[in-house]
Design a protein around this motif. Sequence first.
Motif, mmCIF file in Angstrom:
data_model
loop_
_atom_site.group_PDB
_atom_site.id
_atom_site.type_symbol
_atom_site.label_atom_id
_atom_site.label_comp_id
_atom_site.label_asym_id
_atom_site.label_seq_id
_atom_site.Cartn_x
_atom_site.Cartn_y
_atom_site.Cartn_z
ATOM 1 N N GLU A 26 45.475 23.418 16.188
ATOM 2 C CA GLU A 26 46.408 23.952 16.932
ATOM 3 C C GLU A 26 47.446 25.466 16.314
ATOM 4 N N LEU A 27 47.163 26.073 14.824
ATOM 5 C CA LEU A 27 47.235 26.742 14.921
ATOM 6 C C LEU A 27 46.028 27.801 13.975
ATOM 7 N N VAL A 28 45.602 27.338 13.021
ATOM 8 C CA VAL A 28 43.638 27.656 12.340
ATOM 9 C C VAL A 28 43.078 28.276 14.077
ATOM 10 N N ILE A 29 42.655 28.592 14.586
ATOM 11 C CA ILE A 29 41.302 29.148 15.721
ATOM 12 C C ILE A 29 40.334 29.368 15.350
ATOM 13 N N GLN A 30 39.041 27.890 15.676
ATOM 14 C CA GLN A 30 38.464 28.203 15.608
ATOM 15 C C GLN A 30 37.396 28.558 16.843
ATOM 16 N N GLU A 31 36.611 29.507 16.749
ATOM 17 C CA GLU A 31 35.476 30.160 17.302
ATOM 18 C C GLU A 31 36.481 31.463 18.175
ATOM 19 N N PRO A 32 37.289 31.999 17.366
ATOM 20 C CA PRO A 32 38.838 33.057 17.892
ATOM 21 C C PRO A 32 37.590 34.085 19.385
ATOM 22 N N GLU A 33 36.050 33.843 19.165
ATOM 23 C CA GLU A 33 35.167 34.558 20.167
ATOM 24 C C GLU A 33 35.721 34.341 21.331
ATOM 25 N N LYS A 34 36.004 32.952 21.519
ATOM 26 C CA LYS A 34 35.671 32.425 22.665
ATOM 27 C C LYS A 34 37.119 32.822 23.774
ATOM 28 N N TYR A 35 38.191 33.195 23.117
ATOM 29 C CA TYR A 35 39.632 33.764 23.804
ATOM 30 C C TYR A 35 39.994 35.213 24.296
ATOM 31 N N LYS A 36 38.555 36.109 23.503
ATOM 32 C CA LYS A 36 38.632 37.650 24.133
ATOM 33 C C LYS A 36 38.921 37.774 25.425
ATOM 34 N N GLY A 37 40.609 38.060 25.208
ATOM 35 C CA GLY A 37 40.525 38.443 26.787
ATOM 36 C C GLY A 37 41.401 37.563 27.246
ATOM 37 N N LYS A 38 41.633 36.375 26.841
ATOM 38 C CA LYS A 38 41.738 35.141 27.026
ATOM 39 C C LYS A 38 43.677 35.032 26.006
ATOM 40 N N TRP A 39 44.503 35.594 24.939
ATOM 41 C CA TRP A 39 45.094 34.803 24.285
ATOM 42 C C TRP A 39 46.432 35.059 24.556
ATOM 43 N N GLN A 40 47.186 35.317 25.806
ATOM 44 C CA GLN A 40 47.863 34.943 26.179
ATOM 45 C C GLN A 40 47.534 33.832 27.751
ATOM 46 N N GLU A 41 46.794 33.265 27.896
ATOM 47 C CA GLU A 41 47.098 31.683 28.426
ATOM 48 C C GLU A 41 46.239 30.955 27.125
ATOM 49 N N LEU A 42 46.083 31.499 25.539
ATOM 50 C CA LEU A 42 45.777 30.230 24.855
ATOM 51 C C LEU A 42 47.817 29.918 24.483
ATOM 52 N N PHE A 43 48.455 31.198 24.463
ATOM 53 C CA PHE A 43 49.933 31.060 23.661
ATOM 54 C C PHE A 43 50.825 30.153 25.077
ATOM 55 N N GLY A 44 50.277 30.654 26.483
ATOM 56 C CA GLY A 44 50.878 30.192 27.520
ATOM 57 C C GLY A 44 51.769 30.406 27.863
ATOM 58 N N ASN A 45 51.800 31.986 27.904
ATOM 59 C CA ASN A 45 53.262 32.694 28.209
ATOM 60 C C ASN A 45 52.470 34.458 28.605
ATOM 61 N N SER A 46 53.056 35.011 28.801
ATOM 62 C CA SER A 46 52.559 37.269 29.160
ATOM 63 C C SER A 46 53.187 37.934 28.172
ATOM 64 N N ASN A 47 53.902 37.029 27.047
ATOM 65 C CA ASN A 47 54.424 38.492 25.985
ATOM 66 C C ASN A 47 53.050 39.003 25.351
ATOM 67 N N PRO A 48 53.665 39.636 24.733
ATOM 68 C CA PRO A 48 52.692 41.163 24.011
ATOM 69 C C PRO A 48 52.361 40.294 23.021
ATOM 70 N N ILE A 49 51.232 40.897 22.364
ATOM 71 C CA ILE A 49 50.374 40.272 21.421
ATOM 72 C C ILE A 49 50.832 41.429 19.731
ATOM 73 N N HIS A 50 50.642 40.733 19.158
ATOM 74 C CA HIS A 50 51.324 41.436 17.860
ATOM 75 C C HIS A 50 49.930 41.214 16.790
ATOM 76 N N ILE A 51 49.054 42.172 16.048
ATOM 77 C CA ILE A 51 48.276 41.046 15.148
ATOM 78 C C ILE A 51 48.679 41.718 13.615
ATOM 79 N N GLU A 52 47.857 41.317 12.710
ATOM 80 C CA GLU A 52 48.703 41.287 10.797
ATOM 81 C C GLU A 52 47.135 41.466 10.656
ATOM 82 N N ILE A 53 46.328 42.099 10.205
ATOM 83 C CA ILE A 53 45.279 42.461 9.248
ATOM 84 C C ILE A 53 45.357 42.509 8.341
ATOM 85 N N GLY A 54 45.001 41.037 7.252
ATOM 86 C CA GLY A 54 44.635 41.003 5.772
ATOM 87 C C GLY A 54 46.701 39.713 5.593
ATOM 88 N N THR A 55 46.676 39.259 6.633
ATOM 89 C CA THR A 55 47.816 38.067 6.124
ATOM 90 C C THR A 55 48.192 37.802 5.296
#
Length: 212
Positions: free
Chosen positions: A18-47
């Motif tokens: 539910e927190l650590v997404i396995q096979e994230p390539e499956k969600y390419k272009g679908k991250w907002q669907e995974l979050f269940g909303n249309s909010n903007p996405i921010h990423i941190e590289i090197g968390t």
Amino acid sequence: MRLRHKPWAKDKLLNHPELVIQEPEKYKGKWQELFGNSNPIHIEIGTGKGRFINEMAKAHPDINFIGIEAYTSVIVSALDYALESEPTNLKLLNVNAQNLLDYFTEGEVKRIYLNFSDPWPKNRHEKRRLTYKSYLEMYEKILVKGGELHFKTDNQGLFEYSLISFSQYGLKLNFVSLDLHNSDFEGNIMTEYEEKFSKKGNRIYRCEVQFP
């Protein structure tokens, strides 16, 4: 940085899909669907250990956050942090940032955070720096038009190199601080490294740049 091996870490990550997404390539272009909303996405590289991304998620519930960390023994600490704070707008990826284009489609991300990245000080390692032009090309592809990159470091050499790299790439410089903790900047959320380095008296550098 010397990493302590945690043989149990991988299984713990797998136990929290539910927190650590396995096979994230499956969600390419679908991250907002995974979050269940249309909010903007921010990423941190090197968390790293996850303080920044978790605290940002709590402070900004109207934004979806994705933390990316390649080292299993490190990101498991970010998972522990998330299990305590229980954010609903945070996902973690245990992947290498070199493969960003496998996980995000064009214009899917609004902002990228780079916090205390490895400076790779030797000239022969320049291409490994997260502000090198090949990385900027990747960022530009996944960011929305006018998307931003926010960068923090205590390494003066890396900061100076990055400012030049940003300028040569044609990025717009919106904000620069040569001593963040002695400035009037509001809303700064520290990383674990930032707290450690600042207590030693190290100056913290920060900038915000915008893609065309």
